[in-house]
Enzyme design. Structure first.
Site, mmCIF file in Angstrom:
data_model
loop_
_atom_site.group_PDB
_atom_site.id
_atom_site.type_symbol
_atom_site.label_atom_id
_atom_site.label_comp_id
_atom_site.label_asym_id
_atom_site.label_seq_id
_atom_site.Cartn_x
_atom_site.Cartn_y
_atom_site.Cartn_z
ATOM 1 N N ASP A 65 11.972 51.471 53.636
ATOM 2 C CA ASP A 65 12.151 52.904 53.827
ATOM 3 C C ASP A 65 13.510 53.277 53.231
ATOM 4 O OD1 ASP A 65 11.518 55.420 54.989
ATOM 5 O OD2 ASP A 65 12.627 54.924 56.789
ATOM 6 N N THR A 86 17.995 47.961 56.084
ATOM 7 C CA THR A 86 17.770 46.656 56.689
ATOM 8 C C THR A 86 17.689 45.568 55.629
ATOM 9 O OG1 THR A 86 16.367 47.855 58.250
ATOM 10 C CG2 THR A 86 16.327 45.456 58.388
HETATM 11 P P1 IMP Z 1 14.839 50.714 56.492
HETATM 12 O O1 IMP Z 1 16.020 49.893 56.868
HETATM 13 O O2 IMP Z 1 15.099 52.196 56.618
HETATM 14 O O3 IMP Z 1 14.248 50.375 55.140
HETATM 15 O O4 IMP Z 1 13.807 50.483 57.654
HETATM 16 C C1 IMP Z 1 12.731 49.701 57.578
HETATM 17 C C2 IMP Z 1 12.108 49.611 58.955
HETATM 18 O O5 IMP Z 1 11.917 50.901 59.550
HETATM 19 C C3 IMP Z 1 10.728 49.012 58.816
HETATM 20 O O6 IMP Z 1 10.793 47.616 58.917
HETATM 21 C C4 IMP Z 1 9.989 49.669 59.960
HETATM 22 O O7 IMP Z 1 10.145 48.909 61.120
HETATM 23 C C5 IMP Z 1 10.649 51.007 60.147
HETATM 24 N N1 IMP Z 1 9.886 52.110 59.495
HETATM 25 C C6 IMP Z 1 10.207 52.776 58.381
HETATM 26 N N2 IMP Z 1 9.302 53.706 58.064
HETATM 27 C C7 IMP Z 1 8.342 53.638 59.014
HETATM 28 C C8 IMP Z 1 7.087 54.351 59.242
HETATM 29 O O8 IMP Z 1 6.672 55.244 58.496
HETATM 30 N N3 IMP Z 1 6.380 53.973 60.328
HETATM 31 C C9 IMP Z 1 6.783 52.990 61.177
HETATM 32 N N4 IMP Z 1 7.927 52.294 61.004
HETATM 33 C C10 IMP Z 1 8.712 52.616 59.934
#
Ligand code: IMP
Ligand code: MG
Length: 175
Positions: free
Chosen positions: A104, A108
C-alpha cells in the site's frame, strides 16, 4: 457464500486468483531453477497467499514467518516498523523471497527489505499478491505482483477489515 455484515463486492474471483497464482508459481520456478527458495511469509495476511503460491513452486521451498507492525497510529507513520515475531532461522547465504498480501504505502516493506538485506542473504526478492501503486509513500522494488488494485478498501484472501474476512476465498471490496 460466507455470511457478512458489510456489503462486499467481488473484485477478483477465486478462479482468476487460482489462475494467476499458478502463473506466478511457474514464473518463480523458472527463475530459481536449480536453487532452493526461502520464503518469508508476512503474518497474518500474507499466509493465505504464501500457502497457495508455495504449492505452485516446483523448486525446494523453505517457509518461515515474520510479524511486523508500523509504529504509531494514524496514516502517517515514522516509517519504522516494529518486529512482533522474528524469523526462526538465519537467512545468511540463502535465496530469499518475502511474500506479502498487499503493498500500500510501502512503509512496512521498504523498512523490512532494508532490514533483511543486512542479514546477508544470497539474494532477496519481493512477491506480493496485490499492489496499490497510487498509495505509495516509500519506494519498494517489487519483483512479482499478482494484481494491481485501485485505491479501495480490499478484503479477503488474507486481507482483513478489523480482523474479519481474511477467510474469503476471493478478493472483495467493501462498498
Ligand atoms: P503499507 O506499509 O502501507 O504498505 O501497509 C501494508 C499493510 O497494510 C498490508 O500488509 C495490510 O495489512 C494493510 N493494508 C493495506 N491496504 C489494505 C486494504 O485495502 N485492506 C486491508 N488491509 C490493507
Ligand atoms: Mg499485512
Amino acid at each position: 457464500m460466507m455470511e457478512t455484515n458489510d456489503n462486499i463486492s467481488v473484485l477478483i474471483s477465486e478462479e482468476r486468483l487460482n489462475e494467476r497464482i499458478k502463473e506466478m508459481g511457474e514464473e518463480i520456478s523458472r527463475a530459481y531453477k536449480g536453487r532452493e527458495l526461502h520464503l518469508i511469509s508476512i503474518l497474518k495476511g500474507g499466509v493465505f497467499f504464501t500457502c497457495e503460491l508455495a504449492k505452485r513452486i516446483t523448486v525446494p521451498v523453505y517457509v518461515d514467518f515474520m510479524s511486523v507492525s508500523s509504529y504509531g497510529s494514524g496514516k502517517q507513520t515514522s516509517g519504522a516498523v516494529k518486529i512482533i515475531k522474528d524469523l526462526d532461522e538465519s537467512i545468511d547465504g540463502m535465496d530469499v523471497m518475502v511474500v506479502e498480501d498487499i503493498i500500500d504505502s510501502g512503509t512496512t516493506l521498504s523498512y523490512l527489505m532494508d532490514l533483511l538485506k543486512q542479514r546477508r542473504p544470497a539474494s532477496l526478492a519481493l512477491c506480493t499478491l496485490l499492489d496499490k501503486p497510487e498509495r505509495r509513500l516509500h519506494e519498494v522494488k517489487v519483483d512479482y505482483t499478482g494484481f494491481k488494485v485501485p485505491d479501495k478498501f480490499i478484503v479477503g484472501y488474507g486481507l482483513d477489515y478489523a480482523q474479519r474476512y481474511r477467510n474469503l476465498p476471493y478478493i472483495g471490496v467493501i462498498d
